[in-house]
Write a protein that holds these residues in place. Structure first.
Motif, mmCIF file in Angstrom:
data_model
loop_
_atom_site.group_PDB
_atom_site.id
_atom_site.type_symbol
_atom_site.label_atom_id
_atom_site.label_comp_id
_atom_site.label_asym_id
_atom_site.label_seq_id
_atom_site.Cartn_x
_atom_site.Cartn_y
_atom_site.Cartn_z
ATOM 1 N N SER A 250 0.849 -1.174 0.000
ATOM 2 C CA SER A 250 0.000 0.000 0.000
ATOM 3 C C SER A 250 0.895 1.238 0.000
ATOM 4 O O SER A 250 2.098 1.142 0.245
ATOM 5 C CB SER A 250 -0.914 -0.011 1.225
ATOM 6 O OG SER A 250 -1.888 0.991 1.142
ATOM 7 N N VAL A 251 0.329 2.386 -0.314
ATOM 8 C CA VAL A 251 1.128 3.616 -0.374
ATOM 9 C C VAL A 251 1.515 4.020 1.051
ATOM 10 O O VAL A 251 0.647 4.350 1.872
ATOM 11 C CB VAL A 251 0.352 4.749 -1.073
ATOM 12 C CG1 VAL A 251 1.160 6.040 -1.059
ATOM 13 C CG2 VAL A 251 0.028 4.343 -2.515
ATOM 14 N N ARG A 252 2.805 3.998 1.331
ATOM 15 C CA ARG A 252 3.265 4.225 2.694
ATOM 16 C C ARG A 252 3.247 5.709 3.075
ATOM 17 O O ARG A 252 2.924 6.059 4.203
ATOM 18 C CB ARG A 252 4.684 3.667 2.862
ATOM 19 C CG ARG A 252 5.183 3.785 4.293
ATOM 20 C CD ARG A 252 6.620 3.327 4.422
ATOM 21 N NE ARG A 252 6.762 1.892 4.259
ATOM 22 C CZ ARG A 252 7.856 1.224 4.622
ATOM 23 N NH1 ARG A 252 8.874 1.858 5.156
ATOM 24 N NH2 ARG A 252 7.928 -0.072 4.444
ATOM 25 N N ASP A 253 3.589 6.586 2.138
ATOM 26 C CA ASP A 253 3.660 8.012 2.431
ATOM 27 C C ASP A 253 2.249 8.605 2.415
ATOM 28 O O ASP A 253 1.591 8.691 1.380
ATOM 29 C CB ASP A 253 4.539 8.712 1.385
ATOM 30 C CG ASP A 253 4.841 10.156 1.730
ATOM 31 O OD1 ASP A 253 3.893 10.909 2.017
ATOM 32 O OD2 ASP A 253 6.024 10.543 1.683
ATOM 33 N N ARG A 254 1.770 9.030 3.565
ATOM 34 C CA ARG A 254 0.396 9.503 3.682
ATOM 35 C C ARG A 254 0.133 10.769 2.881
ATOM 36 O O ARG A 254 -0.960 10.973 2.359
ATOM 37 C CB ARG A 254 0.051 9.712 5.164
ATOM 38 C CG ARG A 254 0.041 8.420 5.958
ATOM 39 C CD ARG A 254 -0.184 8.673 7.437
ATOM 40 N NE ARG A 254 -1.476 9.213 7.718
ATOM 41 C CZ ARG A 254 -2.598 8.497 7.853
ATOM 42 N NH1 ARG A 254 -2.549 7.190 7.698
ATOM 43 N NH2 ARG A 254 -3.746 9.061 8.134
ATOM 44 N N GLN A 255 1.143 11.633 2.766
ATOM 45 C CA GLN A 255 0.960 12.855 1.980
ATOM 46 C C GLN A 255 0.839 12.547 0.493
ATOM 47 O O GLN A 255 0.043 13.153 -0.220
ATOM 48 C CB GLN A 255 2.114 13.830 2.244
ATOM 49 C CG GLN A 255 2.087 14.455 3.620
ATOM 50 C CD GLN A 255 0.755 15.131 3.928
ATOM 51 O OE1 GLN A 255 0.227 15.898 3.123
ATOM 52 N NE2 GLN A 255 0.200 14.848 5.102
ATOM 53 N N ASP B 171 2.055 1.137 -3.924
ATOM 54 C CA ASP B 171 3.398 1.518 -4.364
ATOM 55 C C ASP B 171 3.971 0.458 -5.283
ATOM 56 O O ASP B 171 4.763 0.752 -6.177
ATOM 57 C CB ASP B 171 4.326 1.709 -3.160
ATOM 58 C CG ASP B 171 4.172 3.069 -2.495
ATOM 59 O OD1 ASP B 171 3.764 4.025 -3.189
ATOM 60 O OD2 ASP B 171 4.463 3.183 -1.296
ATOM 61 N N ALA B 172 3.581 -0.796 -5.070
ATOM 62 C CA ALA B 172 4.113 -1.899 -5.883
ATOM 63 C C ALA B 172 3.281 -3.147 -5.641
ATOM 64 O O ALA B 172 2.571 -3.263 -4.637
ATOM 65 C CB ALA B 172 5.570 -2.168 -5.524
ATOM 66 N N ILE B 173 3.365 -4.081 -6.589
ATOM 67 C CA ILE B 173 2.823 -5.420 -6.417
ATOM 68 C C ILE B 173 3.978 -6.399 -6.509
ATOM 69 O O ILE B 173 5.064 -6.055 -6.994
ATOM 70 C CB ILE B 173 1.752 -5.753 -7.472
ATOM 71 C CG1 ILE B 173 2.343 -5.707 -8.889
ATOM 72 C CG2 ILE B 173 0.558 -4.803 -7.354
ATOM 73 C CD1 ILE B 173 1.386 -6.194 -9.971
ATOM 74 N N GLN C 267 5.396 7.004 -9.475
ATOM 75 C CA GLN C 267 4.089 7.375 -8.942
ATOM 76 C C GLN C 267 3.343 6.124 -8.439
ATOM 77 O O GLN C 267 3.618 5.003 -8.864
ATOM 78 C CB GLN C 267 3.251 8.063 -10.014
ATOM 79 C CG GLN C 267 3.772 9.431 -10.423
ATOM 80 C CD GLN C 267 3.747 10.409 -9.267
ATOM 81 O OE1 GLN C 267 2.713 10.634 -8.637
ATOM 82 N NE2 GLN C 267 4.893 11.002 -8.965
ATOM 83 N N PRO C 268 2.383 6.300 -7.541
ATOM 84 C CA PRO C 268 1.605 5.149 -7.072
ATOM 85 C C PRO C 268 0.761 4.539 -8.187
ATOM 86 O O PRO C 268 0.383 5.212 -9.138
ATOM 87 C CB PRO C 268 0.704 5.740 -5.982
ATOM 88 C CG PRO C 268 1.337 7.032 -5.598
ATOM 89 C CD PRO C 268 2.011 7.539 -6.840
ATOM 90 N N MET C 269 0.470 3.270 -8.047
ATOM 91 C CA MET C 269 -0.490 2.604 -8.905
ATOM 92 C C MET C 269 -1.889 2.839 -8.335
ATOM 93 O O MET C 269 -2.076 2.831 -7.117
ATOM 94 C CB MET C 269 -0.250 1.090 -8.932
ATOM 95 C CG MET C 269 1.029 0.641 -9.585
ATOM 96 S SD MET C 269 1.120 -1.185 -9.461
ATOM 97 C CE MET C 269 2.595 -1.485 -10.425
ATOM 98 N N GLY C 270 -2.844 3.020 -9.221
ATOM 99 C CA GLY C 270 -4.251 3.025 -8.832
ATOM 100 C C GLY C 270 -4.893 1.800 -9.468
ATOM 101 O O GLY C 270 -5.158 1.777 -10.668
#
Length: 225
Positions: free
Chosen positions: A7-12, A108-110, A131-134
């Motif tokens: 999951s996306v670790r950076d909350r911002q 962030d990654a799979i 960039q993050p994956m959606g």
């Protein structure tokens, strides 16, 4: 099939990339079936006409869809991915598909196993631009015998036999699959689409827009096929 993701670790970054006003506390960033992590859906009250209500909201949910009729949450161990070819008919997913309970899973990654050497090499797959994956998914809710409500989600997957990158993963004779990664400009379209439009979003993400790295050692010891 994707049973493990970050999951996306950076909350911002999570807030800015997915245009969220708030993010729920808790959850994990190293996600396996049954773990709680954030997913993004159209806000529950987006249609009330109040400008103060944001278009999107993030909720904590179980990775692995738990349909309302389930007797317990163990089903999440088998429902973390939904095949797009059968999602409309499978009992676990068909209600969420029919109701267009679309969501986006921030990642962030799979992780997938690369079998080209003859044995599984756990591999981290992410966007090449950083960039993050959606990831396109479906969400549901389940009420426990005690009356507690649990949200949950599943990732949609499509055939990737012809994908130049994702056809390298899983055992040689296995069908190749990949999750549906949405381009940012289609996030709202996906969240707002009805069930008749759902199939319009089920496309392979370009291979050149992804990169791979050998998974860190602590991840390699955990990754399963």
């Amino acid at each position: 099939m994707c049973s493990h993701f970050e999951s996306v670790r950076d909350r911002q970054i999570l807030k800015s990339h997915f245009r969220l006003d708030d993010i729920p506390e808790g959850g994990k960033w190293d996600m396996w079936p049954g773990y709680l992590g954030p997913f993004v859906r159209r806000h529950e009250f987006a249609d009330v006409g109040d400008e103060a209500v944001p278009e999107r909201e993030a909720l904590l949910g179980s990775f692995g869809l738990v349909p309302h009729w389930a007797t317990d949450t163990k089903i999440a161990r088998q429902t973390y991915n939904a095949r797009t070819e059968t999602v409309a008919s499978k009992p676990s997913f068909r209600d969420a598909w029919k109701k267009a309970h679309h969501c986006i899973i921030p990642a962030d990654a799979i992780y997938e196993p690369d079998w080209r050497s003859g044995k599984a090499v756990p591999t981290r797959i992410s966007r090449s631009d950083g960039q993050p994956m959606g990831i396109a998914g479906l969400w549901s809710w389940w009420k426990s015998p005690k009356g507690e409500v649990l949200h949950s989600f599943t990732m949609l997957t499509i055939n990737a036999d012809q994908h130049p990158l994702m056809n390298q993963f899983h055992k040689p004779n296995d069908e190749k699959r990949m999750v549906v990664v949405l381009p940012e400009h289609r996030y709202d379209d996906w969240l707002n689409a009805d069930s008749q439009q759902s199939a319009d979003f089920l496309h392979l993400y370009p291979a050149e827009a992804l990169k791979t790295d050998v998974a860190p050692s602590k991840i390699r010891s955990l990754l399963v096929d």
